[in-house]
Design a protein around this motif. Structure first.
Motif, PDB file in Angstrom:
ATOM      1  N   ILE A  42      -5.852 -14.544   5.282  1.00  0.00           N
ATOM      2  CA  ILE A  42      -7.301 -14.417   5.465  1.00  0.00           C
ATOM      3  C   ILE A  42      -7.878 -15.333   6.540  1.00  0.00           C
ATOM      4  CG2 ILE A  42      -7.763 -13.563   3.140  1.00  0.00           C
ATOM      5  CD1 ILE A  42      -8.504 -16.460   2.359  1.00  0.00           C
ATOM      6  N   GLU A  43      -7.060 -16.230   7.096  1.00  0.00           N
ATOM      7  CA  GLU A  43      -7.553 -17.173   8.095  1.00  0.00           C
ATOM      8  C   GLU A  43      -6.785 -17.016   9.403  1.00  0.00           C
ATOM      9  OE1 GLU A  43      -8.812 -21.216   6.039  1.00  0.00           O
ATOM     10  OE2 GLU A  43      -6.793 -20.625   5.383  1.00  0.00           O
ATOM     11  N   PRO A  44      -7.419 -17.368  10.520  1.00  0.00           N
ATOM     12  CA  PRO A  44      -6.708 -17.325  11.796  1.00  0.00           C
ATOM     13  C   PRO A  44      -5.704 -18.469  11.908  1.00  0.00           C
ATOM     14  CG  PRO A  44      -8.919 -18.181  12.109  1.00  0.00           C
ATOM     15  CD  PRO A  44      -8.822 -17.760  10.680  1.00  0.00           C
ATOM     16  N   ILE A  64       2.882 -11.203   3.709  1.00  0.00           N
ATOM     17  CA  ILE A  64       1.551 -10.879   4.253  1.00  0.00           C
ATOM     18  C   ILE A  64       1.230  -9.432   3.903  1.00  0.00           C
ATOM     19  CG2 ILE A  64       0.144 -10.716   6.345  1.00  0.00           C
ATOM     20  CD1 ILE A  64       1.004 -13.592   5.612  1.00  0.00           C
ATOM     21  N   PRO A  65       0.212  -9.196   3.072  1.00  0.00           N
ATOM     22  CA  PRO A  65      -0.114  -7.809   2.702  1.00  0.00           C
ATOM     23  C   PRO A  65      -0.545  -6.987   3.922  1.00  0.00           C
ATOM     24  CG  PRO A  65      -1.559  -9.384   1.574  1.00  0.00           C
ATOM     25  CD  PRO A  65      -0.676 -10.161   2.484  1.00  0.00           C
ATOM     26  N   ARG A  66      -0.251  -5.728   3.867  1.00  0.00           N
ATOM     27  CA  ARG A  66      -0.693  -4.839   4.944  1.00  0.00           C
ATOM     28  C   ARG A  66      -2.191  -4.579   4.857  1.00  0.00           C
ATOM     29  NH1 ARG A  66       3.787  -1.089   7.254  1.00  0.00           N
ATOM     30  NH2 ARG A  66       5.554  -2.471   6.965  1.00  0.00           N
ATOM     31  N   LEU A  67      -2.699  -4.478   3.650  1.00  0.00           N
ATOM     32  CA  LEU A  67      -4.103  -4.135   3.448  1.00  0.00           C
ATOM     33  C   LEU A  67      -4.687  -5.023   2.356  1.00  0.00           C
ATOM     34  CD1 LEU A  67      -6.360  -2.050   4.138  1.00  0.00           C
ATOM     35  CD2 LEU A  67      -5.476  -0.682   2.248  1.00  0.00           C
ATOM     36  N   ILE A  68      -5.869  -5.581   2.609  1.00  0.00           N
ATOM     37  CA  ILE A  68      -6.577  -6.370   1.593  1.00  0.00           C
ATOM     38  C   ILE A  68      -8.045  -5.978   1.608  1.00  0.00           C
ATOM     39  CG2 ILE A  68      -5.001  -8.350   1.723  1.00  0.00           C
ATOM     40  CD1 ILE A  68      -7.189  -9.806   3.360  1.00  0.00           C
ATOM     41  N   ALA A  76      -4.514  -7.071   7.026  1.00  0.00           N
ATOM     42  CA  ALA A  76      -4.089  -8.466   7.175  1.00  0.00           C
ATOM     43  C   ALA A  76      -2.842  -8.625   8.046  1.00  0.00           C
ATOM     44  CB  ALA A  76      -3.849  -9.087   5.799  1.00  0.00           C
ATOM     45  N   PHE A  77      -1.864  -7.750   7.904  1.00  0.00           N
ATOM     46  CA  PHE A  77      -0.644  -7.857   8.704  1.00  0.00           C
ATOM     47  C   PHE A  77      -0.950  -7.629  10.188  1.00  0.00           C
ATOM     48  CE2 PHE A  77       3.433  -5.625  10.096  1.00  0.00           C
ATOM     49  CZ  PHE A  77       4.091  -6.794  10.407  1.00  0.00           C
ATOM     50  N   VAL A  78      -1.743  -6.623  10.491  1.00  0.00           N
ATOM     51  CA  VAL A  78      -2.116  -6.354  11.882  1.00  0.00           C
ATOM     52  C   VAL A  78      -2.927  -7.520  12.435  1.00  0.00           C
ATOM     53  CG1 VAL A  78      -3.440  -4.829  13.408  1.00  0.00           C
ATOM     54  CG2 VAL A  78      -1.998  -3.851  11.605  1.00  0.00           C
ATOM     55  N   GLU A  79      -3.837  -8.065  11.624  1.00  0.00           N
ATOM     56  CA  GLU A  79      -4.626  -9.224  12.065  1.00  0.00           C
ATOM     57  C   GLU A  79      -3.720 -10.416  12.367  1.00  0.00           C
ATOM     58  OE1 GLU A  79      -7.712 -10.019   9.209  1.00  0.00           O
ATOM     59  OE2 GLU A  79      -8.610  -8.037   9.490  1.00  0.00           O
ATOM     60  N   LEU A  80      -2.697 -10.641  11.549  1.00  0.00           N
ATOM     61  CA  LEU A  80      -1.768 -11.737  11.818  1.00  0.00           C
ATOM     62  C   LEU A  80      -0.989 -11.487  13.102  1.00  0.00           C
ATOM     63  CD1 LEU A  80      -0.423 -14.410  11.142  1.00  0.00           C
ATOM     64  CD2 LEU A  80       1.197 -13.133   9.710  1.00  0.00           C
ATOM     65  N   MET A  81      -0.557 -10.256  13.323  1.00  0.00           N
ATOM     66  CA  MET A  81       0.148  -9.944  14.577  1.00  0.00           C
ATOM     67  C   MET A  81      -0.771 -10.169  15.781  1.00  0.00           C
ATOM     68  SD  MET A  81       3.285  -9.320  13.813  1.00  0.00           S
ATOM     69  CE  MET A  81       3.935  -8.554  15.308  1.00  0.00           C
ATOM     70  N   ASN A  82      -2.067  -9.870  15.635  1.00  0.00           N
ATOM     71  CA  ASN A  82      -3.033 -10.198  16.697  1.00  0.00           C
ATOM     72  C   ASN A  82      -3.080 -11.699  16.939  1.00  0.00           C
ATOM     73  OD1 ASN A  82      -4.180  -7.801  17.729  1.00  0.00           O
ATOM     74  ND2 ASN A  82      -5.532  -7.616  15.963  1.00  0.00           N
ATOM     75  N   PRO A 110       8.607 -10.394  -6.353  1.00  0.00           N
ATOM     76  CA  PRO A 110       7.274  -9.806  -6.521  1.00  0.00           C
ATOM     77  C   PRO A 110       6.243 -10.298  -5.514  1.00  0.00           C
ATOM     78  CG  PRO A 110       7.739 -11.352  -8.297  1.00  0.00           C
ATOM     79  CD  PRO A 110       9.002 -11.210  -7.504  1.00  0.00           C
ATOM     80  N   THR A 111       6.561 -11.372  -4.777  1.00  0.00           N
ATOM     81  CA  THR A 111       5.624 -11.826  -3.735  1.00  0.00           C
ATOM     82  C   THR A 111       5.881 -11.141  -2.404  1.00  0.00           C
ATOM     83  OG1 THR A 111       6.952 -13.734  -3.017  1.00  0.00           O
ATOM     84  CG2 THR A 111       5.423 -14.072  -4.878  1.00  0.00           C
ATOM     85  N   HIS A 112       6.910 -10.296  -2.334  1.00  0.00           N
ATOM     86  CA  HIS A 112       7.147  -9.505  -1.122  1.00  0.00           C
ATOM     87  C   HIS A 112       6.246  -8.274  -1.186  1.00  0.00           C
ATOM     88  CE1 HIS A 112      11.484 -11.149  -0.344  1.00  0.00           C
ATOM     89  NE2 HIS A 112      10.571 -12.098  -0.368  1.00  0.00           N
ATOM     90  N   VAL A 113       5.221  -8.256  -0.367  1.00  0.00           N
ATOM     91  CA  VAL A 113       4.231  -7.181  -0.408  1.00  0.00           C
ATOM     92  C   VAL A 113       4.156  -6.388   0.895  1.00  0.00           C
ATOM     93  CG1 VAL A 113       2.822  -8.293  -2.176  1.00  0.00           C
ATOM     94  CG2 VAL A 113       2.394  -8.801   0.242  1.00  0.00           C
TER      95      VAL A 113
END
Length: 168
Positions: A42-44, A64-68, A76-82, A110-113
């Protein structure tokens, strides 16, 4: 002086490229030695743009979830890649080492999302195609090398400028 950033570094950032300065980001609070605290879901990334020659992520991207929804819909995953693309200098290298499909270990914890495949980086974050642009990805990575090491997918990607204006 070359710098590297290790995402999800724990107590000690990794430095596989043997550069002079090593930094890390983790959710931990007992941080020192160039490690900053941030929840990258959720943070940069708490570093300036075009700052690193290398960014690494060992056993991290699968968390890192794909969608939140926080509170609105975010990729979220795309935002992290950015963010990874943003903090890398042009020509900088991103190294990802992650358990990946079809290996059972990628699903067991179970934390692998976020389930990565050998097509995720080339198809969604590559130069052409770059399918993640429809989800807000603004950069592009040239896939230098991608290989399997047991259940781990190891991908080396170079930051490049996007080819088309629709990335911006």
């Amino acid at each position: 002086m070359a710098k590297t950033l290790d995402l999800g570094c724990g107590e000690t950032p990794r430095n596989p490229f043997n550069v002079e300065e090593t930094f890390g980001v983790d959710v931990r609070t007992d941080l020192e030695r160039g490690i900053k605290s941030a929840d990258l879901v959720i943070e940069p990334i708490p570093f300036e743009s075009d700052h690193f020659e290398y960014v690494t992520a060992y056993d991290f991207l699968e968390h890192i979830p794909r969608l939140i929804y926080a509170p609105t819909r975010r990729n979220a995953f795309v935002e992290l890649m950015n963010e990874i693309w943003r903090v890398l200098k042009e020509g900088g290298v991103f190294l990802s080492v992650t358990p990946a499909y079809p290996h059972a270990i990628s699903f067991r914890d179970p934390t692998h999302v976020n389930f990565i495949t050998d097509e995720t980086f080339p198809l969604y974050f590559g130069v052409d195609p770059c399918w993640a642009k429809i989800y807000g990805f603004k950069g592009a990575f040239e896939i230098i090398k991608q290989e399997w090491r047991g259940h781990q997918l190891v991908a080396y990607m170079r930051k490049v400028r996007p080819r088309s204006a629709d990335h911006e």
